[in-house]
Design a protein around this motif. Sequence first.
Motif, PDB file in Angstrom:
ATOM      1  N   ILE A   1       0.753  -1.273  -0.040  1.00 29.47           N
ATOM      2  CA  ILE A   1      -0.082  -0.053   0.055  1.00 29.47           C
ATOM      3  C   ILE A   1       0.762   1.460   0.130  1.00 29.47           C
ATOM      4  CG2 ILE A   1      -0.330   0.135   2.435  1.00 29.47           C
ATOM      5  CD1 ILE A   1      -3.372   0.822   1.770  1.00 29.47           C
ATOM      6  N   ALA A   2       1.814   1.269   0.725  1.00 31.26           N
ATOM      7  CA  ALA A   2       2.857   2.457   0.541  1.00 31.26           C
ATOM      8  C   ALA A   2       3.492   2.452  -0.594  1.00 31.26           C
ATOM      9  CB  ALA A   2       3.789   2.221   1.483  1.00 31.26           C
TER      10      ALA A   2
ATOM     11  N   MET B   1       1.224   4.471  -2.688  1.00 31.14           N
ATOM     12  CA  MET B   1       0.692   5.904  -2.464  1.00 31.14           C
ATOM     13  C   MET B   1       2.206   6.754  -2.587  1.00 31.14           C
ATOM     14  SD  MET B   1      -0.876   5.183   1.495  1.00 31.14           S
ATOM     15  CE  MET B   1      -1.119   7.147   1.816  1.00 31.14           C
ATOM     16  N   LYS B   2       3.034   6.201  -3.320  1.00 26.81           N
ATOM     17  CA  LYS B   2       4.162   6.833  -3.866  1.00 26.81           C
ATOM     18  C   LYS B   2       3.937   7.358  -5.267  1.00 26.81           C
ATOM     19  CE  LYS B   2       8.676   5.737  -2.144  1.00 26.81           C
ATOM     20  NZ  LYS B   2       9.436   4.772  -2.042  1.00 26.81           N
TER      21      LYS B   2
ATOM     22  N   GLU C   1       1.701   8.995  -8.576  1.00 21.76           N
ATOM     23  CA  GLU C   1       1.189  10.456  -8.636  1.00 21.76           C
ATOM     24  C   GLU C   1      -0.274  10.304  -8.743  1.00 21.76           C
ATOM     25  OE1 GLU C   1       1.758  13.752 -11.628  1.00 21.76           O
ATOM     26  OE2 GLU C   1       3.832  12.587 -11.507  1.00 21.76           O
ATOM     27  N   GLY C   2      -0.847  11.208  -7.599  1.00 18.60           N
ATOM     28  CA  GLY C   2      -2.183  11.299  -7.602  1.00 18.60           C
ATOM     29  C   GLY C   2      -3.096  10.048  -7.151  1.00 18.60           C
ATOM     30  N   VAL C   3      -2.574   9.367  -6.153  1.00 19.96           N
ATOM     31  CA  VAL C   3      -2.976   8.086  -5.867  1.00 19.96           C
ATOM     32  C   VAL C   3      -3.764   8.281  -4.304  1.00 19.96           C
ATOM     33  CG1 VAL C   3      -2.656   5.718  -5.122  1.00 19.96           C
ATOM     34  CG2 VAL C   3      -1.796   6.532  -7.273  1.00 19.96           C
ATOM     35  N   THR C   4      -5.075   7.999  -4.047  1.00 21.71           N
ATOM     36  CA  THR C   4      -5.471   7.927  -2.770  1.00 21.71           C
ATOM     37  C   THR C   4      -6.334   6.685  -2.458  1.00 21.71           C
ATOM     38  OG1 THR C   4      -6.137  10.247  -3.180  1.00 21.71           O
ATOM     39  CG2 THR C   4      -7.213   9.092  -1.399  1.00 21.71           C
ATOM     40  N   PRO C   5      -5.910   5.801  -1.613  1.00 20.31           N
ATOM     41  CA  PRO C   5      -6.599   4.536  -1.220  1.00 20.31           C
ATOM     42  C   PRO C   5      -7.759   4.612  -0.416  1.00 20.31           C
ATOM     43  CG  PRO C   5      -4.336   4.653  -0.301  1.00 20.31           C
ATOM     44  CD  PRO C   5      -4.447   5.967  -0.998  1.00 20.31           C
TER      45      PRO C   5
END
Lengths: 384, 384
Positions: A330-331, A334-335, A337-341
């Motif tokens: 998951i980390a 999140m690195k 671009e523009g990613v939101t879990p």
Amino acid sequence: MNFFSSKFKLGILGGGQLGKMLLYNTRKFDIHTKVLDASNEAPCKIACDEFQLGDLMDFDAVYNFGKQVDVLTFEIENVNTNALEALEKEGVKVYPSSKTLRTIQNKATQKLFYKDHNIPTADFTRFAYTSEIKEAIHNGGLQLPFVWKSAQFGYDGNGVKVVRTIEDLEGLPNVECIAEDMIPFKNELAVIVARNVDGDIKTYPVVEMEFHPEANQVEYVICPARIDDAVAKKAREVALNVSKAFNHVGLLAVEMFQTKNDEILVNEVAPRPHNSGHQTIEASYTSQFEQHLRAILNLPLGQTDSKVGGIMVNLVGAEGHTGNVVYENIAKIMKLEGVTPHIYGKKQTRPFRKMGHVTIVNKDINEARRVAEQVKKTIKVMSK
Amino acid sequence: MNFFSSKFKLGILGGGQLGKMLLYNTRKFDIHTKVLDASNEAPCKIACDEFQLGDLMDFDAVYNFGKQVDVLTFEIENVNTNALEALEKEGVKVYPSSKTLRTIQNKATQKLFYKDHNIPTADFTRFAYTSEIKEAIHNGGLQLPFVWKSAQFGYDGNGVKVVRTIEDLEGLPNVECIAEDMIPFKNELAVIVARNVDGDIKTYPVVEMEFHPEANQVEYVICPARIDDAVAKKAREVALNVSKAFNHVGLLAVEMFQTKNDEILVNEVAPRPHNSGHQTIEASYTSQFEQHLRAILNLPLGQTDSKVGGIMVNLVGAEGHTGNVVYENIAKIMKLEGVTPHIYGKKQTRPFRKMGHVTIVNKDINEARRVAEQVKKTIKVMSK
């Protein structure tokens, strides 16, 4: 009515993920909420002002709950519509209405509604029982292949089956159902329509859905859809017509097929915030959840256009994994671009169980699509 | 450490509005939260997983709370730093650290810190008691005018006074304080810096603040600031240097003056989500609240650039109105383009009390500024 007063109460039937995302917005507007759900573990139990345990299909539970609120809405279709109707008669504002919901709850009734209102949809035949289908085929009244759909309570792949041979009918429940023409389509599209109590109406941009070939679950939702402007315009018009036909209040997610000939056929609708609108949280001027509130509280509708392109990836349990969930990498996503879990917080995973979603935004939708594929490849919903 | 596991607990000291907006994001990531606040009416009481009553300045309350969590953060500076330090020694991860907070809590110490680290700031003299100031003026050791600031617990206009004559000193509390040079400035600017545990660091775009002339409260926050690129670059560099000097983890909001000569002088900092970053919720790829979480959980930092221009308008109580709050014309402002109200849910209003904020977004920042003024003129926070 002053929604921004402590006396006003908004009731929500269902305390699941959609309700949870709705609650971010009731809290933003400081609207007092009361939630009814059958589970003590419902995601809405925290964040709502008052939580009540109860069966959404039970007349008394829904009726007694509804008597305590000013406006009543739902985040799931499986609720007791007789109770909603009784509440409406006694002055509770129920949005969407019991009438809209009743039509939608039964797929045969929903399809007949489209026919009655000249809304383009795939041809179909209604059967009181699945067992009647064989006879219809033998009589020449029905051609193979077709799509079998149970009339009641189908959800995300349950209650739908492609029937190519007589044998495919084996094992289907003997219930009210429809046999629908198989549509050779280019794209599955969806448009979310918002309509407030005054009848102001707006559509979100057309989104394009890519399904997982086996699980029959949406894998990517792409906004805007990569289709011709003329097709997009037609899809938005059809969605508007569906909304007007229902005379509905709140959100209406209209799922459609774009046929090989660029016809638009309505598949089905959902009268609530929808999977095809999750990317609006990050991509749109107004998220679908805020918009639903604006609509049912008869506030002015917010802008439906997008700040940036958005793609939604469903996070589903990996095959071969059942048990306590762990989100691998998951980390790493999140690195990007523009990613939101968005993690739904279900403790247990199983193959194809919907555990969350990830939004990818970018000014360039093709770049977003590239990142989305990387997200899909990288994150794994495993058991430990 | 796996934050997405039910065993992990994030502790938040303070259950106010900033905490509430932080909780939208802990819920999005399904992170288990525990909040400590002295009030049973704290906005965070709903939406957090566990709520505990306790005084944030009390050693035992903070220490005992902190022992129950894995990572501890705060949404307000007025917390017991001795307790934080004791917790750090026992292995609780406290972000930002007790050391950073201790330096910031005392304005004299904070100013000395800037001097020690070659960070540009207005000249000042420290006094153990306000009563010593008169003598310093008489001796010629201090020139009028200057800005008097109490060293401890100043907040939003309390503890700050412009002193133009000896008489202006009357009525000031006799406490530790500083006398700071008055800076003739063009603009008040702010930059939010995010730094995670690994030391990855990012700055948000420079914002410009317009203050209400009487109440000394921010009226508009404008992102991006309408300043030269060279000045913006310098402001971001100064903010980065401040962050590095503190070696802080989490968010650091750096408030600065742009002088008549385009120098950048640091005014003060806040080690938490900040009023100058509220527009990030709607305007940025990553809201300041999500970013704070990413930083303190040592996740990769999110993009800090903006999808669209954003302006934040503080919603404060109208003059002459004290009592049960009513938001006049809220539906009217929701009709305007790109407008999102955030209502904090305080039951009682009084003149200049901060009751919420409104965000206005637009691709064109000048158009957003026009709408912001209309919002300001239209909505009224009255008593009924």
